[in-house]
Design a protein around this motif. Structure first.
Motif, short mmCIF file in Angstrom:
data_model
loop_
_atom_site.label_atom_id
_atom_site.label_comp_id
_atom_site.label_asym_id
_atom_site.label_seq_id
_atom_site.Cartn_x
_atom_site.Cartn_y
_atom_site.Cartn_z
N GLY A 185 0.90 -1.24 0.00
CA GLY A 185 0.01 -0.04 0.15
C GLY A 185 0.79 1.28 0.00
N LYS A 186 1.95 1.13 0.14
CA LYS A 186 3.10 2.29 0.13
C LYS A 186 3.01 2.62 -1.41
CE LYS A 186 3.92 2.67 4.47
NZ LYS A 186 3.62 3.84 5.43
N LYS A 187 3.47 4.26 -1.46
CA LYS A 187 3.82 4.64 -2.72
C LYS A 187 5.34 4.68 -2.84
CE LYS A 187 -0.53 7.36 -3.14
NZ LYS A 187 -1.13 8.64 -3.05
N VAL A 188 5.84 4.05 -3.83
CA VAL A 188 7.42 3.73 -3.96
C VAL A 188 8.03 4.05 -4.98
CG1 VAL A 188 8.87 1.83 -3.59
CG2 VAL A 188 6.64 1.56 -2.42
N GLY A 189 9.24 4.93 -4.88
CA GLY A 189 10.15 5.00 -6.19
C GLY A 189 11.26 4.34 -6.08
#
Length: 335
Positions: free
Chosen positions: A103-107
């Protein structure tokens, strides 16, 4: 449109929640608007919508819009190894995707300047665009990523000295990452200029060290742990890659690179052991064609998901405690 109705119409826009203050005085509309997390194109669209709405207000002669943005607090995770060929980039790719699936927004940043591989691992040759002299990351498999492999021709050697490589890394980190919460940085092997530049300029929240079980790889992994320890960067843990092989024909288990070496080394250095990734032809085949196993949620993804869970638990613990267990382990590795 009356003045009161006009100012209310600004709040009625989709962007109304971003308006921090609004004032009309002597025919001049002044707006202060929060543009945090928006790309340059989105900021331009927002400003145009507000300008159009403000022009419709009776008596308006001039419009002044100030766009402000707060820099989001991102967690920066460095994935490193003391030597090449241990599967660090494959782990970085699948770890980033596994974290995103929580659910995390990852780069993901491919900082392996001399051997970028994330375009192949993620199956994307899309070129990044740029706004305000900042790169816009490309999306693939639920994450955003940037790699020098997107900017140079395939097979082209980058004969760059340290300052040029460090400058390229800075551009990747300072890109338009938007609302990304976590940045995973795939570092080149070794303990050189790129690693030092990342630590000194961007200060990672923690490092994950990758090694195979064999003694030679563990010697170099120990050097990587030592580097981060000396620079006061917490070592989140050690991952043992290419750990055991199961023959697809007879089912027999073998250990061509040894077994358990990384776990023993982690215990000796006082840092967590995050888990093992098996030596698996299916993993290699999926990586070669740009379909990371972590994105499928199948059996091949389980090891990456387990490591991601341990990593996230360590980060949550370290954010809750001023002097976290991760930091204590990093202190132990320095002693």
């Amino acid at each position: 449109m009356t003045t009161a109705d006009g100012l209310q119409s600004l709040d009625a826009l989709d962007c109304g929640s971003r308006i921090r203050s609004r004032r009309l005085s002597d025919g001049v509309v002044t707006l202060v608007v929060d543009a945090s997390g928006l790309s340059a194109a989105e900021r331009n669209k927002l400003e145009a919508e507000l300008t159009s709405a403000a022009r419709a207000i009776e008596g308006v002669k001039d419009i002044r819009i100030a766009l402000t943005a707060s820099q989001p607090r991102r967690t920066l995770i460095a994935v490193a190894s003391g030597k090449g060929g241990v599967g660090k980039s494959t782990l970085s790719t699948n770890l980033a995707i596994a974290i995103a699936r929580t659910g995390k927004k990852v780069g993901l940043i491919d900082a392996d300047v001399y051997g970028p591989s994330q375009t192949r691992l993620l199956g994307s040759d899309e070129k990044p665009t740029a706004d305000d002299k900042k790169l816009n990351p490309v999306e693939a498999h639920g994450i955003r990523f940037l790699s020098l492999g997107q900017l140079v021709s395939t097979g082209h050697a980058l004969a760059w000295r340290g300052p040029m490589a460090s400058g390229a890394l800075a551009q990747l980190i300072e890109a338009n990452w938007g609302d990304a919460e976590i940045l995973v940085v795939d570092l080149p092997p070794g303990t050189g200029d790129v690693q030092l530049s990342l630590i000194q300029k961007s200060r990672p929240d923690g490092a994950v060290i990758v090694s195979t079980p064999q003694a030679l790889s563990l010697i170099d992994a120990t050097r990587a742990v030592d580097l981060f320890g000396k620079m006061s960067v917490p070592v989140i843990g050690l991952v043992e890659n290419m750990s055991g092989y199961t023959c697809p024909h007879c089912g027999e288990q073998s250990d061509p690179f040894g077994s358990g070496g990384a776990e023993e080394a982690a215990a000796a250095m006082g840092i967590p052991f995050l888990g093992r990734i098996p030596l698996d032809s299916a993993l290699r085949e999926a990586s070669d064609v740009g379909t990371p196993p972590a994105a499928s949620g199948g059996p091949q993804s389980e090891a990456f998901e387990a490591i991601a869970r341990k990593l996230m638990a360590s980060l949550e613990t370290s954010s809750a405690d001023e002097h976290s267990p991760v930091e204590e382990m990093a202190d132990a590795s320095r002693r």
